[in-house]
Design a protein around this motif. Structure first.
Motif, PDB file in Angstrom:
ATOM      1  N   SER A   1       0.820  -1.206   0.000  1.00 29.80           N
ATOM      2  CA  SER A   1       0.000   0.000   0.000  1.00 29.80           C
ATOM      3  C   SER A   1       0.855   1.257   0.000  1.00 29.80           C
ATOM      4  CB  SER A   1      -0.928   0.001   1.236  1.00 29.80           C
ATOM      5  OG  SER A   1      -1.861  -1.061   1.164  1.00 29.80           O
TER       6      SER A   1
ATOM      7  N   LYS B   1       0.913   4.066  -2.922  1.00 28.92           N
ATOM      8  CA  LYS B   1       0.693   5.470  -2.564  1.00 28.92           C
ATOM      9  C   LYS B   1       1.796   6.346  -3.127  1.00 28.92           C
ATOM     10  CE  LYS B   1       0.097   8.511   1.457  1.00 28.92           C
ATOM     11  NZ  LYS B   1       0.030   8.572   2.948  1.00 28.92           N
ATOM     12  N   ARG B   2       3.040   5.863  -3.056  1.00 28.43           N
ATOM     13  CA  ARG B   2       4.166   6.636  -3.592  1.00 28.43           C
ATOM     14  C   ARG B   2       4.100   6.743  -5.108  1.00 28.43           C
ATOM     15  NH1 ARG B   2      10.483   4.838  -3.642  1.00 28.43           N
ATOM     16  NH2 ARG B   2       9.733   3.778  -5.516  1.00 28.43           N
TER      17      ARG B   2
ATOM     18  N   ALA C   1       1.234   9.088  -6.283  1.00 29.65           N
ATOM     19  CA  ALA C   1       1.129  10.381  -5.597  1.00 29.65           C
ATOM     20  C   ALA C   1       0.732  11.467  -6.591  1.00 29.65           C
ATOM     21  CB  ALA C   1       2.457  10.731  -4.927  1.00 29.65           C
TER      22      ALA C   1
ATOM     23  N   ASP D   1      -5.108  11.184  -9.064  1.00 33.13           N
ATOM     24  CA  ASP D   1      -6.383  10.824  -8.453  1.00 33.13           C
ATOM     25  C   ASP D   1      -7.417  10.349  -9.459  1.00 33.13           C
ATOM     26  OD1 ASP D   1      -5.433  11.600  -5.902  1.00 33.13           O
ATOM     27  OD2 ASP D   1      -5.901  13.701  -6.358  1.00 33.13           O
TER      28      ASP D   1
ATOM     29  N   ARG E   1      -4.753   2.066 -10.627  1.00 33.50           N
ATOM     30  CA  ARG E   1      -4.167   1.939  -9.290  1.00 33.50           C
ATOM     31  C   ARG E   1      -4.544   0.600  -8.672  1.00 33.50           C
ATOM     32  NH1 ARG E   1      -3.724   6.480  -4.695  1.00 33.50           N
ATOM     33  NH2 ARG E   1      -3.219   5.154  -2.928  1.00 33.50           N
TER      34      ARG E   1
END
Length: 234
Positions: A49, A53-54, A57, A60, A66
């Motif tokens: 996770s 996330k990295r 970043a 969205d 993702r």
């Protein structure tokens, strides 16, 4: 290069059943190699996770991509566990904007290491030889090429280049296996040089077994402080 202190256990439990403590290993890896502990499951999922996330970043608007990336990483990590893996490293190095894809799976083999038997077993399956690592001592090394399932799925024309090291764990009937892999066949020799350099940093440290209750927290605190390399920080 990033130094990983000797915090990865080669035995289950607090001291692996050894009265003198347990053997832990350490490696020096490039800064952009991300470390995923494979056990326990909670730590594995948390590390994946953190990596997702990295990598996403500031992005969205790609929830499907993702989710697919996370499922792929979890699948790779779980496959590593099935092979006896304890740690998985993934390379995010780049040269001139080109990703230098590579991975390192560190696994345990619960059998006694015999250098002659090891090389004999590896013959016919690639280039095998006995080597001596600067800090970890004797080992068996094999280089081979393999057409992986992932390569076939992606339709790439290249085989993966794989370098394996089989290193005896001190004072145990156990072998530590380092499996380096890269799909970059055109620059395979350069990647293999990097793999050999990383393997050459392998070292052992036997942790002292605490003799007083007040001392029992110190080794744990040290491990926690060194197990989270740069890039995994949330």
């Amino acid at each position: 290069m990033r130094q990983t202190a000797p915090t990865d256990r080669t035995a289950d439990g607090e001291n692996g059943g050894e009265s003198g403590g347990e053997n832990v290993f350490g490696l020096i890896t490039p800064e952009d190699w991300f470390r995923i502990p494979l056990v326990p499951e909670e730590q594995r999922e948390a590390s994946v996770s953190a990596l997702i996330k990295r990598q996403f970043a500031g992005v969205d608007d790609q929830p499907v991509l993702r989710r697919q990336a996370e499922e792929q990483l979890l699948g790779a990590a779980e496959a590593g566990v099935e092979q006896g893996g304890v740690v998985l490293y993934l390379s995010f190095l780049e040269a001139a904007g080109i990703p230098l894809s590579a991975s390192l799976l560190i696994s345990r083999i619960h059998q006694r290491f015999d250098s002659l038997d090891a090389v004999s077993a590896l013959r016919g399956k690639g280039e095998a030889a006995l080597v001596r690592l600067p800090a970890a001592g004797r080992a068996a090394r094999r280089r081979r090429s393999e057409r992986t399932r992932e390569a076939r799925r992606l339709g790439t024309e290249f085989d993966d280049t794989i370098v394996e090291y089989f290193v005896p764990v001190p004072d145990r009937d156990e072998v530590l296996m380092l499996t380096f892999s890269t799909p970059l066949e055109p620059i395979a020799d350069s990647m293999v040089e990097l793999f050999d350099a990383v393997a050459g940093t392998l070292r052992w440290q036997k942790t002292a077994q605490p003799t007083q209750p007040a001392q029992t927290t110190q080794p744990t605190q040290t491990a926690q402080a060194t197990q989270e390399p740069r890039g995994q920080q949330g």
